[in-house]
Scaffold this active site. Structure first.
Site, PDB file in Angstrom:
ATOM      1  N   LYS A 108     -14.291  -4.254  38.051  1.00 48.87           N
ATOM      2  CA  LYS A 108     -14.691  -4.301  36.642  1.00 48.87           C
ATOM      3  C   LYS A 108     -16.208  -4.526  36.502  1.00 48.87           C
ATOM      4  O   LYS A 108     -16.822  -4.122  35.526  1.00 48.87           O
ATOM      5  CB  LYS A 108     -13.963  -5.423  35.903  1.00 48.87           C
TER       6      LYS A 108
HETATM    7  C1  LIG Z   1      -8.405  -3.707  35.986  1.00 47.12           C
HETATM    8  C2  LIG Z   1      -7.961  -3.650  37.417  1.00 47.12           C
HETATM    9  C3  LIG Z   1      -7.163  -2.592  37.906  1.00 47.12           C
HETATM   10  C4  LIG Z   1      -6.661  -1.473  37.021  1.00 47.12           C
HETATM   11  O1  LIG Z   1      -7.668  -0.617  36.581  1.00 47.12           O
HETATM   12  P1  LIG Z   1      -7.410   0.382  35.336  1.00 47.12           P
HETATM   13  O2  LIG Z   1      -8.709   1.031  35.099  1.00 47.12           O
HETATM   14  O3  LIG Z   1      -6.960  -0.492  34.192  1.00 47.12           O
HETATM   15  O4  LIG Z   1      -6.347   1.324  35.755  1.00 47.12           O
HETATM   16  C5  LIG Z   1      -6.845  -2.588  39.252  1.00 47.12           C
HETATM   17  N1  LIG Z   1      -7.229  -3.592  40.079  1.00 47.12           N
HETATM   18  C6  LIG Z   1      -7.981  -4.626  39.652  1.00 47.12           C
HETATM   19  C7  LIG Z   1      -8.368  -5.693  40.594  1.00 47.12           C
HETATM   20  C8  LIG Z   1      -8.374  -4.697  38.294  1.00 47.12           C
HETATM   21  O5  LIG Z   1      -9.104  -5.734  37.865  1.00 47.12           O
END
Ligand SMILES: *Cc1c(COP(=O)(O)O)cnc(C)c1O
Length: 463
Positions: A108
């Site tokens: 993120k």
């Molecule tokens: C948010 C997140 C995901 C999922 O990503 P999306 O873009 O919502 O599909 C997967 N792994 C981690 C560690 C995340 O924080």
């Protein structure tokens, strides 16, 4: 470069406005009116250079190229690896793309760091100030706190359910020491936090009073920023090497970013994305059966993926329907009404030919996979990444190179890793002293009024 809404009833806007708005006013998601064509990354092209080219193309005239470069430089200076998203080899023709070298050890950060810079740039230019609010049960809050800490144009309020998030996750949000970031621990659950945020946004008077804005998984900047590492992976493995990307998925922002990279000409080896989901398998059902169904979320060892209806699927549907916004409106209206709907044949056919597939992984398999992957490769992976590596293992054989996106660092999930392999990993040295930092958060009742007061007070202190 203009951005249009997937629901077709909002005015086209420029890149900066699309990113500041988040959601389009008609409830749709922003997509570029036309896919910009961008030269593929070349081997060893620095990450910031690729990011600058991609974001500049997406931003068109709404931000100057020099400003885009400055934003990218600042955003990725906080990463601990010079390649930002390095590939490590884990098998004969298999790689992990490590996306956890940012300040809060999760992918993120890749997008959120840029969102912070973009907000600051756009608001400073207008001499404006916003109150950004975010409800979190994990990774998003920390990434947002790290991205907005110290930016004078933004007051940030993060809501989390008191004593219901993992201590490591909380530390990343509560130890920034920044006066423009406040953390509210609500006596309630995550749904209470989300409901309060939603209710606030519905109140136009309050929204205007404090300049309320949100950062969430549907922001176009997230998708734009995430498309960059698909391009660098393609360059690293050869300009026309076919690659199967395996993407641990929740709201599908990361997987959709791969599609965007392909449409913009960044993937010379073609496009294949396997969305790996946990036991919350709405996305797998959508792709396999064309049925969108509202089911309650179940808790798994990969909490950031405990999502029922993936919000970015709307962008995919828009593409599958040949950009026919009335199809999108009809599907989401039917879904809102009945909690279940079947996609029309006009969208289902094309959807099956776009290069996406999905596989669902059980919680038991996640734990076993963490141990097995460590035995085989020596790498300790997080429970989200394990959903990806397990799905990759079970997928039909391929001549393509397999790249699994490693979405978080194992040390963020010490309890689960300990369950899987018998010990808890240490945090990387650069964040190891985080539990020695002073935590600041305010415990308040899960009441809209208490939250509003806190937000208004912080906004007033910034004026
Ligand atoms: C948010 C997140 C995901 C999922 O990503 P999306 O873009 O919502 O599909 C997967 N792994 C981690 C560690 C995340 O924080």
């Amino acid at each position: 470069m203009k951005y249009v809404s997937t629901r077709g009833q909002a005015d086209p806007v420029d890149f900066v406005t699309a990113c500041l708005n988040g959601l389009a006013p008609d409830g749709g998601l922003y997509v570029p009116e036309e896919w910009p064509q961008i030269a593929p990354a070349v081997p060893n092209e620095p990450y910031v250079d690729v990011a600058t080219r991609v974001i500049s193309a997406m931003a068109g005239a709404s931000i100057g190229a020099d400003d885009v470069r400055a934003m990218c430089e600042r955003a990725y200076a906080s990463f601990s690896h010079p390649a930002v998203a390095p590939l490590v080899q884990t098998g004969t023709n298999a790689w992990l793309m490590e996306l956890h070298h940012g300040p809060t050890l999760a992918f993120k950060d890749v997008a959120m760091q840029l969102i912070g810079q973009l907000y600051d740039h756009a608001l400073t230019a207008k001499n404006a100030h916003l109150s950004v609010v975010c409800a979190t049960s994990g990774d998003t809050g920390g990434a947002a706190a790290a991205a907005f800490a110290g930016l004078s144009s933004v007051s940030m309020t993060i809501l989390h359910p008191h004593e219901r998030i993992a201590p490591v996750q909380r530390l990343f949000m509560t130890t920034t020491g920044a006066s423009n970031v406040q953390n509210l621990a609500l006596h309630g659950d995550f749904d209470d936090c989300q409901a309060i945020v939603k209710d606030m946004f519905a109140d136009k008077g309050f929204t205007a009073e404090v300049g309320l804005s949100g950062v969430n998984s549907i922001n176009w900047m997230r998708i734009a920023a995430q498309s960059v590492y698909y391009a660098t992976a393609q360059a690293a493995l050869g300009p026309s090497t076919p690659i199967r990307f395996v993407v641990p998925s929740g709201n599908m922002g990361d997987a959709f970013a791969g599609y965007v990279a392909a449409r913009c000409g960044l993937l010379g080896g073609g496009f294949e994305v396997l969305c790996a989901v946990n036991q919350n398998k709405a996305l797998a059902e959508l792709l396999a059966d064309g049925v969108m169904r509202r089911t309650p979320a179940v808790a798994t060892p990969s909490p950031a993926m405990d999502i029922t209806v993936p919000s970015n699927f709307e962008r995919l549907l828009f593409e599958a329907a040949g950009r026919n916004d009335s199809v999108v409106r009809d599907v989401y209206a039917a879904f809102a009404q009945a909690g279940e709907t079947t996609l029309p044949e006009t969208a289902r056919g094309p959807l099956g030919c776009m290069g996406f597939s999905a596989a669902s992984v059980t919680s038991d398999d996640i734990l076993a996979e963490i141990a097995r992957f460590q035995d085989e490769t020596g790498w300790l992976i997080c429970p989200h990444t394990a959903v990806g590596t397990f799905a990759a293992r079970e997928a039909p054989e391929t001549d393509a190179a397999t790249v699994v996106l490693a979405t978080a660092h194992a040390a963020k999930f010490p309890e689960i890793i300990e369950q899987a392999v018998g010990f808890a990993p240490d945090l990387p040295r650069r964040v190891a002293d985080i539990d020695g930092n002073a935590e600041v958060f305010h415990t308040i009742p899960a009441e809209p009024l208490a939250v509003r007061e806190a937000i208004a007070t912080l906004a007033a202190s910034a004026r």
